[in-house]
Design a protein around this motif. Structure first.
Motif, mmCIF file in Angstrom:
data_model
loop_
_atom_site.group_PDB
_atom_site.id
_atom_site.type_symbol
_atom_site.label_atom_id
_atom_site.label_comp_id
_atom_site.label_asym_id
_atom_site.label_seq_id
_atom_site.Cartn_x
_atom_site.Cartn_y
_atom_site.Cartn_z
ATOM 1 N N THR A 10 1.247 -1.193 0.249
ATOM 2 C CA THR A 10 -0.263 0.301 -0.437
ATOM 3 C C THR A 10 0.971 1.613 0.004
ATOM 4 O OG1 THR A 10 0.076 -0.147 2.501
ATOM 5 C CG2 THR A 10 -2.115 -1.229 1.210
ATOM 6 N N GLY A 11 2.687 1.260 0.343
ATOM 7 C CA GLY A 11 2.507 2.107 0.121
ATOM 8 C C GLY A 11 4.584 1.955 0.728
ATOM 9 N N GLN A 23 5.027 -1.085 3.086
ATOM 10 C CA GLN A 23 4.121 -0.561 3.387
ATOM 11 C C GLN A 23 2.746 -1.890 2.950
ATOM 12 O OE1 GLN A 23 4.930 3.344 4.925
ATOM 13 N NE2 GLN A 23 3.047 2.815 4.268
ATOM 14 N N LEU A 24 2.161 -2.746 4.277
ATOM 15 C CA LEU A 24 1.456 -3.912 3.515
ATOM 16 C C LEU A 24 -0.323 -3.934 3.975
ATOM 17 C CD1 LEU A 24 3.913 -6.658 3.676
ATOM 18 C CD2 LEU A 24 3.615 -5.892 1.611
ATOM 19 N N ALA A 25 -0.886 -3.920 3.636
ATOM 20 C CA ALA A 25 -2.496 -3.687 4.062
ATOM 21 C C ALA A 25 -2.486 -4.307 5.104
ATOM 22 C CB ALA A 25 -3.088 -4.591 2.621
ATOM 23 N N CYS A 26 -1.990 -5.840 5.437
ATOM 24 C CA CYS A 26 -2.178 -5.453 7.118
ATOM 25 C C CYS A 26 -1.372 -5.144 8.146
ATOM 26 C CB CYS A 26 -1.259 -7.485 6.909
ATOM 27 S SG CYS A 26 0.223 -7.734 6.703
ATOM 28 N N GLY A 27 -0.224 -3.380 7.698
ATOM 29 C CA GLY A 27 -0.040 -3.790 8.564
ATOM 30 C C GLY A 27 1.492 -3.333 8.894
ATOM 31 N N HIS A 28 1.984 -4.632 7.860
ATOM 32 C CA HIS A 28 3.075 -4.517 8.292
ATOM 33 C C HIS A 28 4.033 -3.946 8.110
ATOM 34 C CE1 HIS A 28 1.774 -8.745 10.369
ATOM 35 N NE2 HIS A 28 2.377 -8.271 11.107
ATOM 36 N N PHE A 29 5.439 -3.986 7.325
ATOM 37 C CA PHE A 29 5.872 -3.609 6.930
ATOM 38 C C PHE A 29 7.652 -4.634 6.629
ATOM 39 C CE2 PHE A 29 5.740 0.984 9.646
ATOM 40 C CZ PHE A 29 5.220 0.837 9.131
ATOM 41 N N GLN A 30 7.581 -4.234 4.942
ATOM 42 C CA GLN A 30 9.057 -5.573 4.949
ATOM 43 C C GLN A 30 10.084 -5.014 4.293
ATOM 44 O OE1 GLN A 30 8.921 -8.789 1.858
ATOM 45 N NE2 GLN A 30 7.008 -9.444 3.997
ATOM 46 N N HIS A 31 11.088 -5.197 4.425
ATOM 47 C CA HIS A 31 12.251 -4.428 3.713
ATOM 48 C C HIS A 31 12.462 -5.159 2.352
ATOM 49 C CE1 HIS A 31 14.149 -2.731 7.070
ATOM 50 N NE2 HIS A 31 14.505 -2.161 7.005
ATOM 51 N N VAL A 32 12.323 -4.611 1.391
ATOM 52 C CA VAL A 32 12.042 -4.646 0.018
ATOM 53 C C VAL A 32 13.590 -3.998 -0.615
ATOM 54 C CG1 VAL A 32 10.035 -5.359 -0.563
ATOM 55 C CG2 VAL A 32 11.141 -2.795 -0.724
ATOM 56 N N ARG A 33 14.749 -4.895 -0.089
ATOM 57 C CA ARG A 33 15.985 -4.097 -0.820
ATOM 58 C C ARG A 33 16.244 -4.646 -2.218
ATOM 59 N NH1 ARG A 33 17.067 -6.322 4.940
ATOM 60 N NH2 ARG A 33 17.516 -4.207 6.117
ATOM 61 N N HIS A 34 17.182 -4.040 -2.735
ATOM 62 C CA HIS A 34 17.971 -4.590 -3.620
ATOM 63 C C HIS A 34 19.488 -4.863 -3.809
ATOM 64 C CE1 HIS A 34 17.993 -5.629 -8.013
ATOM 65 N NE2 HIS A 34 18.993 -4.261 -8.229
ATOM 66 N N THR A 35 20.111 -5.856 -3.669
ATOM 67 C CA THR A 35 21.282 -6.302 -3.109
ATOM 68 C C THR A 35 21.722 -7.477 -4.060
ATOM 69 O OG1 THR A 35 20.814 -7.941 -1.227
ATOM 70 C CG2 THR A 35 21.402 -5.453 -0.701
ATOM 71 N N PRO A 36 22.080 -6.910 -5.614
ATOM 72 C CA PRO A 36 22.150 -8.114 -6.424
ATOM 73 C C PRO A 36 23.391 -9.632 -5.589
ATOM 74 C CG PRO A 36 22.111 -6.052 -7.565
ATOM 75 C CD PRO A 36 21.300 -6.221 -6.124
ATOM 76 N N ALA A 51 6.389 2.504 -7.858
ATOM 77 C CA ALA A 51 4.622 2.895 -7.953
ATOM 78 C C ALA A 51 4.322 1.435 -8.639
ATOM 79 C CB ALA A 51 4.979 4.059 -8.679
ATOM 80 N N ALA A 52 4.880 1.213 -10.053
ATOM 81 C CA ALA A 52 4.311 -0.165 -10.603
ATOM 82 C C ALA A 52 3.908 -1.673 -9.495
ATOM 83 C CB ALA A 52 5.198 -0.746 -11.688
ATOM 84 N N MET A 53 4.827 -1.389 -8.439
ATOM 85 C CA MET A 53 4.411 -2.233 -7.518
ATOM 86 C C MET A 53 3.113 -2.103 -6.738
ATOM 87 S SD MET A 53 6.306 -5.461 -8.429
ATOM 88 C CE MET A 53 6.647 -6.416 -7.117
ATOM 89 N N LEU A 54 3.073 -1.032 -6.536
ATOM 90 C CA LEU A 54 2.126 -0.731 -5.618
ATOM 91 C C LEU A 54 0.508 -1.747 -5.565
ATOM 92 C CD1 LEU A 54 1.874 2.818 -4.986
ATOM 93 C CD2 LEU A 54 2.550 1.120 -3.682
ATOM 94 N N GLY A 55 0.159 -1.992 -5.189
ATOM 95 C CA GLY A 55 -1.187 -2.917 -5.742
ATOM 96 C C GLY A 55 -0.338 -4.630 -5.747
ATOM 97 N N SER A 56 0.926 -4.589 -5.680
ATOM 98 C CA SER A 56 0.950 -6.560 -5.891
ATOM 99 C C SER A 56 0.935 -7.300 -4.597
ATOM 100 C CB SER A 56 2.598 -5.945 -6.611
ATOM 101 O OG SER A 56 2.189 -5.530 -8.003
#
Ligand code: ZN
Length: 72
Positions: A10-11, A23-36, A51-56
């Motif tokens: 959601t954000g 920020q997920l719809a359930c109220g939890h946060f999750q790191h979304v790192r890009h560390t290849p 923005a494209a991943m909002l709603g995914s």
């Protein structure tokens, strides 16, 4: 169990280290790192990608664990 709970993004915000956190719809946060090459999420680096991943949906391990919602 076996199948993880999936929650919609959601954000976003950045943590103290500058890493992106979804920020997920359930109220939890999750790191979304890009560390290849370990974690490849090139979409998180750009505003258009994020923005494209909002709603995914992401799998939320905190939901599986029954963790209380995160707050900023
Ligand atoms: Zn959750």
């Amino acid at each position: 169990m076996g199948v993880s709970m999936r929650q919609v993004i959601t954000g976003y915000h950045r943590d103290e280290a500058g890493d992106w956190v979804a920020q997920l719809a359930c109220g939890h946060f999750q790191h979304v790192r890009h560390t290849p090459p370990w974690v490849n999420r090139p979409w998180v680096v750009t505003a258009t990608g994020r923005a494209a991943m909002l709603g995914s949906a992401l799998e939320c391990r905190k939901c599986d664990e029954g963790a209380p919602p995160d707050c900023r």
